[in-house]
Structure formats: structure tokens, C-alpha cells
Write a protein that holds these residues in place. Structure first.
Motif, short mmCIF file in Angstrom:
data_model
loop_
_atom_site.label_atom_id
_atom_site.label_comp_id
_atom_site.label_asym_id
_atom_site.label_seq_id
_atom_site.Cartn_x
_atom_site.Cartn_y
_atom_site.Cartn_z
N ASP A 4 0.83 -1.20 0.00
CA ASP A 4 0.00 0.00 0.00
C ASP A 4 0.87 1.25 0.00
OD1 ASP A 4 -2.29 -1.51 0.04
OD2 ASP A 4 -2.51 -1.44 2.23
N VAL A 5 0.29 2.35 -0.53
CA VAL A 5 1.00 3.63 -0.55
C VAL A 5 0.78 4.32 0.79
CG1 VAL A 5 1.13 5.89 -1.64
CG2 VAL A 5 0.81 3.84 -3.04
N VAL A 6 1.90 4.79 1.39
CA VAL A 6 1.81 5.44 2.69
C VAL A 6 1.99 6.95 2.58
CG1 VAL A 6 4.27 5.17 3.22
CG2 VAL A 6 2.61 5.33 5.09
N SER A 7 2.60 7.41 1.49
CA SER A 7 2.79 8.84 1.32
C SER A 7 3.01 9.15 -0.16
CB SER A 7 4.01 9.33 2.12
OG SER A 7 4.17 10.73 2.00
N VAL A 8 2.54 10.32 -0.59
CA VAL A 8 2.73 10.79 -1.96
C VAL A 8 3.34 12.19 -1.88
CG1 VAL A 8 1.65 11.36 -4.15
CG2 VAL A 8 0.76 9.47 -2.78
N MET A 9 4.45 12.40 -2.56
CA MET A 9 5.11 13.70 -2.56
C MET A 9 5.35 14.16 -4.00
SD MET A 9 7.91 13.52 0.51
CE MET A 9 7.46 12.96 2.16
N TYR A 10 5.21 15.43 -4.20
CA TYR A 10 5.45 16.08 -5.50
C TYR A 10 6.96 16.26 -5.63
CZ TYR A 10 4.37 19.50 -9.22
OH TYR A 10 4.26 20.19 -10.41
N GLU A 11 7.56 15.71 -6.70
CA GLU A 11 9.03 15.74 -6.82
C GLU A 11 9.60 17.15 -6.73
OE1 GLU A 11 12.28 13.30 -9.40
OE2 GLU A 11 10.90 14.55 -10.55
N PRO A 12 8.98 18.18 -7.33
CA PRO A 12 9.54 19.53 -7.16
C PRO A 12 9.66 19.96 -5.71
CG PRO A 12 8.00 19.52 -8.99
CD PRO A 12 7.88 18.18 -8.33
N TRP A 13 8.76 19.46 -4.82
CA TRP A 13 8.92 19.77 -3.40
C TRP A 13 10.26 19.25 -2.90
CZ3 TRP A 13 3.64 17.44 -1.40
CH2 TRP A 13 2.58 18.22 -1.90
N ILE A 14 10.55 17.99 -3.25
CA ILE A 14 11.79 17.35 -2.78
C ILE A 14 13.00 18.13 -3.30
CG2 ILE A 14 13.16 15.24 -2.88
CD1 ILE A 14 10.70 14.83 -1.24
N LYS A 15 12.99 18.46 -4.57
CA LYS A 15 14.14 19.16 -5.16
C LYS A 15 14.31 20.55 -4.56
CE LYS A 15 14.11 16.65 -9.53
NZ LYS A 15 13.95 16.74 -11.01
N LYS A 16 13.18 21.22 -4.31
CA LYS A 16 13.26 22.55 -3.70
C LYS A 16 13.74 22.45 -2.26
CE LYS A 16 10.47 26.68 -2.80
NZ LYS A 16 9.12 27.30 -2.93
N ALA A 17 13.25 21.45 -1.53
CA ALA A 17 13.64 21.26 -0.13
C ALA A 17 15.13 20.94 -0.02
CB ALA A 17 12.81 20.15 0.50
N ALA A 18 15.68 20.25 -1.01
CA ALA A 18 17.09 19.88 -0.97
C ALA A 18 18.00 21.09 -1.13
CB ALA A 18 17.39 18.86 -2.05
N LYS A 19 17.46 22.23 -1.61
CA LYS A 19 18.29 23.41 -1.88
C LYS A 19 18.16 24.50 -0.82
CE LYS A 19 18.06 22.75 -6.90
NZ LYS A 19 17.60 23.34 -8.20
N VAL A 20 17.25 24.33 0.16
CA VAL A 20 17.05 25.39 1.15
C VAL A 20 18.24 25.47 2.10
CG1 VAL A 20 14.54 25.19 1.02
CG2 VAL A 20 15.81 23.87 2.74
N ARG A 21 18.40 26.66 2.69
CA ARG A 21 19.57 26.89 3.56
C ARG A 21 19.52 26.00 4.80
NH1 ARG A 21 20.66 33.02 5.01
NH2 ARG A 21 20.86 32.98 2.74
N ASP A 22 18.36 25.91 5.45
CA ASP A 22 18.22 25.04 6.62
C ASP A 22 18.07 23.60 6.16
OD1 ASP A 22 18.33 27.24 8.30
OD2 ASP A 22 16.16 27.53 8.26
N LYS A 23 18.92 22.72 6.65
CA LYS A 23 18.94 21.34 6.22
C LYS A 23 17.60 20.67 6.51
CE LYS A 23 20.96 17.57 4.74
NZ LYS A 23 21.35 17.42 3.32
N LEU A 24 17.06 20.00 5.48
CA LEU A 24 15.82 19.26 5.64
C LEU A 24 16.06 17.76 5.49
CD1 LEU A 24 13.35 21.52 3.60
CD2 LEU A 24 13.69 21.45 6.07
#
Length: 784
Positions: A574-594
Motif C-alpha cells: 500500500d501507498v503510505v505517502s505521496v510527494m510532489y518531486e519539485p517539493w523534494i528538489k526545492k527542499a534539498a536546496k534550502v539553507r536550513d537542512k531538511l
């Protein structure tokens, strides 16, 4: 005596096929580099202009008569092949600069065929008369001549064209083992390139096609195509977006890269019938003189997506190949644009040289006659000569010729001119006119003599012809060149993405309402996604998959969608979570580590470096190791500045995200709470949160100050957050503010409860009841 030769059939086939291919390519399929015509086209143009066939150049004649003349004298093939060759030369939507002026129906932009040849008529356009065949009006010596098929008359081997017609009108032809594809180009641009090459032989030649119908040509490596005479490009029609009086989006197709509107309309209707474009409500072809296909969409539809889909799936956008091959003598050669124009310049110079020689011959003949008249009239013996002519009793001219030669100092040929002239021509009153004409012809002869001995003067004459043609016949470019995005041919558009409890996925219009279909309730909703992007799907067994959104078909509001296991072969849980890939890529570039926090029902938690999820392949990767009897229940993006609440059925533990250690993808993690109960979930307390909202499985809701759930350390026992009944347990916990709304989805309804309407109590309060019936069960809840 008859002699029978034995030969293998396979050998005979190869020999005969080789002979046939040579003849077919030379005589039918491939244009000649000199004038740009295939044989049948040249024969049509010549037959329509040749006076010996009694075809009036100034008025239209029946097409059947033209076809019959061409077939009788030059092209002994079917009448339909000749008429079919006439049609595109007459239509502005098929021929860049038409050579035939049509009368009657020669087809239309909807793809309709021409009327029968007995119903239509035609004559040559002024462009054809001046720029394709004009030189032959003055002298046959401009071209070489060959016997016709029956050896009963001659036909021109080529026409003395004065513009690079092969690049302007292009050519298409399929021969044996060859397919010629030369696109049309703008006459003015081709002439400019030719003149530039005359002035500077080292100049580059880069030209972009200009179709017969206005369209958009997608930018590509034109230098490579021009330099090799080979390649491909794409062109698309014009589609405008508007709205009708009822508020429905409307797409209007006003041009096509190829003119057949029926094909495009049928293709759009097929897409609707196949369920690929359910947004379309109606398709109407209103084309008459101009192209107009109206596509009406349902209200709320994404017009830009449908527009891009029409480009992708129909001939409204299509590829075009370039294979610049032509016949040069008896050889088939591929030309670059520059080598073709160089060949044309030499061809035009030879034509101009032959014209000068023909003109010189005529001038010499005319001057020879004028000189005879002038000398005789100046000799003083004109009256004597006239008297001798009048009193002559015998047929012989010798005595008279000898007298004229001796008295006027002329040649025997000139003496014959005088004898055979009319009495009026020997009148002394014409002497001044003869002298003026002789002087003009002498000056003209000097000019032509200079040209045939000076290539620069020949080039100047060729340049003048080109400039005159440009001035009279050039038109502005009608096809604009556009750059497209790097999404290839993926239609762009914005949608709503829904994943259901039964692991079905639906792509809906951005304004469509999300419904429960056949009892299958929505589990995850991404309200806005771009069709050119991807989503990441995390399953309960620790694998994450990437799914391109454009691969998910658009469905209607009442359509169940498609199973995720159909589009993702490796998905078994079963699927437990769905994320929009641009969110992931944007989050990887923010100053505060995510990070990505992962929690299992078996009380295992860890953090994962978010950069490990920026390049997930479609086949999927492991994002977390999971024990055999365990399942992942929550995957969320967190930072070390946030607090995380982990809760079981009875207690909740608030901890800083710093407390959660970072592990590799193939690692398990550590204990989240000190409890033997299964873990129910995880939520994030954002800094702006003022309250904690708790829901229970029996439908109770409790609200208390966020300070009432104190921060602790990982692997502690946790605390109570609501007073529970004996059979009740925690369903979910959220951090919230007063303006939020708690949405509870049950088996029978969706209940929306404003947070500010919930009585604020403490962590030991009983809460309020939100479900009225004992049989109703909470499916999910969320804060909006």
C-alpha cells in the motif's frame, strides 16, 4: 532464327530493377537541379506556353485540353497523373509561389480533391511567364533541346528559370530507394542569400523554411540542415485560447503545417472517443477559404494542457524531413543549400551568356539590314536602283545585285535585303530613323559584347534579374520561428492528483471536485501538479517509486482512475505517502537542512538525507529497511528546528526532530517511544501552532494549548492527550491555529469542524463528539 537465352529470374530481377530505378528516378520522381522541376511539371509549364499547341497565353483554357496536349506531345502517361501534378502548382496552400492560375475548384484546405479536368481551366501566372519560362519567348537558344518520346518534336531539357525555384517551391518525391524532401522557403530570403553569395562566395548560407500556410516552426540546428541538405524539424499550427459566452474555454486552430483539416479534426475526435481528452465537449470544422477548427472544452478545463495535447497527438504539430537531392545531368546528388545556390548562379550565368549571344546574333542581323538601307540611301543611286527594280524584265537579280554592290559598297546579302524590301522602306524619309536605330543597336551590341567577355557583368545582370523578381513577387515571411521548452513533446498543464484507499490514481482538472467513486475514498490529494513533473510514491514496505504525471491519463470526475500497480510494476504494498518531486528538489536546496522522517508501526524511527530522494528512478529504490512483520506508517519532511509528535493508541511523545538520528536508506532506525503499543502516527508541530487537536477512533475531538504537550526526549513513554474511554484510542494528533479547519472523513460523510469552534480544554479533557451515529467510522482526518 529465334534464339532463346536462359537467365535466372533472380538475376533478371536485379538487372531489370536497376534499369527501372534509374529511369524512374531520372524521368519521374526527382527534380532537376537546373530549373527545380520534375519532368511532368516542366512539360505542363512548357505545353501551356508553347504557341505551336495553339494555347492562348493570355486567357484560361480547359484543364482537360492542357492535359491532353501534355499527354499527346510530351508525357505519354495517365491523364490523372498530369492533372494531379497541375493541382499543387495552382494552389497557394500547396505551392509557395504558384505557377498556374486556376479557374474552378482545384481542391481546398480541408483536403478536398480538385474537380474533374473538364470542369476547370487554367493559364500560367505572371511569375511563371517571367521567372520560369520567360527567356524562351525571346530565343530557343537559351536551353538545350531533346526529342520527345515519339521523336516527332523537341522539348526543352530544362527551363531558363531566373530564380532558385527548387528552394522556393521545394519538392517532394518518392523514387526507387530515395525520398526527396525539400521544404518551401521565402522567395525574398532565398534571393537575398543568392545575391549575398554572388557578392561574397565565402558567405554562409543558412535558410529557414517558410511554409505555404502560416504556422510556427520550432527552432533547431538550421546551420546543420543548410550545410548538409539533410535533417528534420517540426512545425505546428496556430491555436488561440478564448472563452465563449457560456464560460467554456475554446481552442481555435487557425493554421496547420499541412493543409488537410479533415485529418486533424478526425484525430481530435478519436482522442475524445478513446478517453484521452475528456475535457473536450465539441469539435467543429468551420474552414472555408481559411482554416478554422473550433474545439470547445468543458468548464474548468485546463485549455493549455488540451492545446499541448493536440500538438502532441495530432498533425497540428508534425515533423518534416529535409533530404535535398536532385538530378544533375544523369546523376542524383545531395546538395547543401550553398552548393545548390552556387549551382544556380552558374546556371543563371550560362543562361545570361546564351541570351547575350542570341541577342548579339539578332542585333548583328538587324544592323546588317539597316546598314544596307543607310549605305544605299547615302549613295545617291537610290532612285536609279528603284527604277532598275521597276523596269526589270527578267527573273534574275545578278545584274541588279552587282550594281548595288558597286555603287553602295554593300555585301551581296545586303544587296538582297534592298531588292526584297518594300518600296516604302526605300523612302529617303526613313534614313534618319535607320540611322538612329543603327546607333542604338550599335551601343546595345557593345554592351552585350562586353558582357560575354566579362563574368562580372554577367553576374550584375543575374543580380538585376533577382532584384527585379524580389521587387515584384517577394512577400513577407508568414511562418515565425519559436523555441519550445525542454519537456520534449509532453503536453503542459495543471492538474489535481488523487490516490485512493484502494491504490487507484486519478488525474483530474484543477477545478474538478474530488469524489468517492464506487466506495473507494481519496487517501492522498495533491491539489496542483504540473503535467511535466513527477510524483514520488512511498509504500509501506520501504520502497519509493517515481511516476511521471503525464503517464497518468486524465479522467472524468466520475471515473475510478487506474490501478497504481498497472503503472508501477514493482509496487506490491500500500501507498503510505505521496510527494510532489519539485517539493523534494526545492527542499534539498534550502539553507536550513531538511530531512525525510520515516516511522513504522513497530516503533522504529529515523531521518533520511533528503538529497537521496532527488533522483529516484521509475523502477524505485529502497528508502528504508523494514522488519518482516512491520509497516511504514508515516513519511514526512522535517527540519531540526521543528518538533515531532509520535503517538500510539493511548499516549503521545513530543520531541525535537534533532532527537531523531540520520540513517542510510538500507538501515532500520531506532525506537521512537518507550511503549509496547503499536504506533498510530506522526505529526509535525510548526512554530506558529497555538493548539494541539486530538481525534479519537470513536469520533471525539480534544483541543488544548500546545504548551500542554511538553517537549521530551526520544524513547520516553509519552503522555496522555485526551481522556479515553475503555474501548477508545487515539486516531490522530495535529498542531493547529484557530483559523484552521479539521476535516474528518468517515464511512458516510465528510465533517468539517473549525478549530476555533472546538472547546479549549486540557490534555485530560474528554473532548467533544463529532460523529452522531455509532456505526460511522473515521477513515482519515486532516487539518486544512
Amino acid at each position: 532464327m529465334e534464339k532463346i537465352l536462359e537467365q535466372r529470374a533472380s538475376e533478371a530481377y536485379i538487372t531489370d530493377m536497376a534499369r527501372y530505378s534509374i529511369i524512374a528516378n531520372l524521368k519521374r520522381a526527382i527534380p532537376d537541379v537546373k530549373d527545380g522541376f520534375k519532368p511532368v511539371q516542366r512539360r505542363i509549364i512548357y505545353a501551356m506556353d508553347a504557341r505551336e499547341h495553339a494555347i492562348d497565353r493570355g486567357s484560361k483554357v480547359k484543364s482537360a485540353s492542357i492535359v491532353g496536349t501534355v499527354m499527346k506531345w510530351y508525357h505519354p502517361h495517365s491523364d490523372s497523373s498530369i492533372y494531379d501534378a497541375m493541382k499543387p502548382m495552382a494552389n497557394s496552400f500547396e505551392c509557395k509561389v504558384p505557377l498556374i492560375q486556376p479557374g474552378g475548384s482545384f481542391g481546398n484546405i480541408m483536403g478536398g480533391r480538385a474537380a474533374a479536368s473538364r470542369y476547370t481551366e487554367a493559364n500560367l501566372t505572371q511569375f511563371a511567364l517571367e521567372c520560369a519560362i520567360g527567356g524562351l519567348h525571346y530565343s530557343d537558344a537559351l536551353v538545350d533541346w531533346i526529342d520527345n518520346y515519339s521523336n516527332k518534336c523537341k522539348e526543352p531539357e530544362y527551363l531558363p528559370v531566373t530564380v532558385p525555384l527548387l528552394l522556393v517551391n521545394g519538392a517532394d518525391g518518392i523514387g526507387v530507394g530515395v525520398k526527396v524532401s525539400i521544404p518551401t522557403h521565402n522567395l525574398g530570403e532565398v534571393i537575398d542569400a543568392t545575391i549575398r553569395l554572388i557578392d561574397n562566395p565565402n558567405a554562409d548560407v543558412i535558410l529557414i523554411p517558410d511554409h505555404c500556410i502560416p504556422c510556427e516552426i520550432i527552432d533547431t540546428d538550421w546551420k546543420m540542415i543548410s550545410n548538409t541538405g539533410n535533417g528534420s524539424y517540426k512545425a505546428r499550427g496556430h491555436i488561440t485560447v478564448s472563452e465563449n459566452k457560456k464560460g467554456n474555454p475554446v481552442l481555435t486552430i487557425t493554421s496547420l503545417p499541412r493543409y488537410n483539416t479533415d485529418i486533424v479534426k478526425n484525430q481530435i475526435e478519436d482522442l475524445v472517443a478513446a478517453g484521452k481528452l475528456p475535457q473536450i465537449q465539441d469539435v467543429l470544422d468551420e474552414s472555408k477559404i481559411n482554416i478554422k477548427i473550433t474545439v470547445t472544452l468543458k468548464k474548468g478545463s485546463d485549455a493549455e494542457f488540451v492545446k499541448d495535447a493536440i500538438y502532441k497527438y495530432t498533425d497540428c504539430e508534425r515533423p518534416f524531413s529535409v533530404n535535398f537531392e536532385a538530378i544533375d545531368g544523369v546523376e542524383k546528388l545531395r546538395f547543401s543549400y550553398k552548393s545548390y545556390l552556387e549551382s544556380f548562379i552558374q546556371f543563371a550565368m550560362v543562361n545570361k551568356f546564351r541570351f547575350c549571344c542570341a541577342r548579339l546574333a539578332d542585333i548583328n542581323t538587324r544592323m546588317h539590314k539597316l546598314e544596307a538601307f543607310i549605305k544605299v540611301m547615302r549613295s545617291g543611286y537610290i532612285d536609279k536602283i528603284i527604277e532598275m527594280i521597276k523596269k526589270r524584265k527578267e527573273m534574275g537579280d545578278n545584274e541588279l545585285i552587282e550594281f548595288i554592290i558597286s555603287k553602295a559598297n554593300v555585301t551581296d546579302l545586303q544587296a538582297e535585303f534592298i531588292i526584297n524590301a518594300s518600296l516604302k522602306q526605300l523612302s529617303i524619309g526613313y534614313l534618319r530613323k535607320y540611322e538612329e536605330d543603327f546607333t542604338k543597336l550599335n551601343a546595345e551590341m557593345s554592351g552585350f559584347e562586353a558582357m560575354i567577355t566579362n563574368d562580372d557583368l554577367i553576374k550584375d545582370a543575374v543580380r538585376t534579374d533577382l532584384l527585379n523578381a524580389k521587387k515584384k513577387y517577394a512577400t513577407p515571411r508568414i511562418c515565425n520561428v519559436i523555441k519550445v521548452s525542454n519537456f520534449g513533446n509532453i503536453p503542459q498543464g495543471r492538474f489535481k492528483m488523487v490516490v485512493t484507499e484502494n491504490n487507484y490514481i486519478r488525474k483530474l482538472g484543477e477545478q474538478d471536485v474530488v469524489n468517492t467513486i464506487k466506495g473507494d475514498k481519496p487517501k492522498f490529494i495533491l491539489p496542483v501538479v504540473e503535467n511535466t513533473e513527477c510524483i514520488l510514491l512511498f509504500d509501506t514496505k520501504g520502497r519509493v517509486f517515481k511516476l511521471p504525471i503525464h503517464k497518468i491519463p486524465v479522467v472524468g470526475r466520475s471515473d475510478a482512475g487506474i490501478s497504481l500497480r498497472t503503472v508501477i510494476k514493482g509496487l506490491t504494498a500500500d501507498v503510505v505517502s505521496v510527494m510532489y518531486e519539485p517539493w523534494i528538489k526545492k527542499a534539498a536546496k534550502v539553507r536550513d537542512k531538511l530531512y525525510v522522517a520515516v516511522l513504522s508501526r513497530g516503533n522504529v524511527i529515523k531521518k533520511l538525507d533528503i538529497n537521496t530522494l532527488t533522483s529516484v528512478p521509475p523502477s524505485g529504490i529502497i528508502y528504508s529497511k523494514v522488519n518482516e512483520n512491520d509497516d511504514i506508517i508515516s513519511v514526512q519532511i522535517v527540519s531540526d528546528k521543528l518538533d515531532v509528535v509520535v503517538y500510539s493508541g493511548h499516549k503521545a511523545l513530543r520531541m525535537s526532530a534533532k532527537e531523531i538520528p540520520v540513517y542510510q536508506r538500507n538501515s532500520l532506525g531506532v525506537a521512537a517511544m518507550n511503549t509496547k503499543d503499536p504506533i498510530e502516527g506522526m505529526s509535525i508541530i510548526y512554530p506558529e501552532a497555538t493548539d494541539v487537536v486530538v481525534t479519537t477512533k470513536s469520533g471525539k475531538v480534544n483541543r488544548f494549548s500546545v504548551a500542554g504537550l511538553a517537549q521530551s526526549s526520544r524513547n520516553k513513554a509519552g503522555v496522555g492527550v485526551i481522556k479515553l474511554g475503555k474501548t477508545d484510542s487515539i486516531h490522530s494528533i495535529y498542531g493547529a491555529i484557530a483559523s484552521n479547519v479539521l476535516c474528518i472523513t468517515t464511512t458516510s460523510d465528510v465533517i468539517k469542524v473549525p478549530v476555533e469552534s472546538i472547546t479549549s480544554g486540557s490534555s485530560v479533557s474528554q473532548g467533544i463528539k463529532t460523529i452522531s451515529t455509532k456505526t460511522d467510522i473515521i477513515i482519515k482526518s486532516e487539518i486544512a
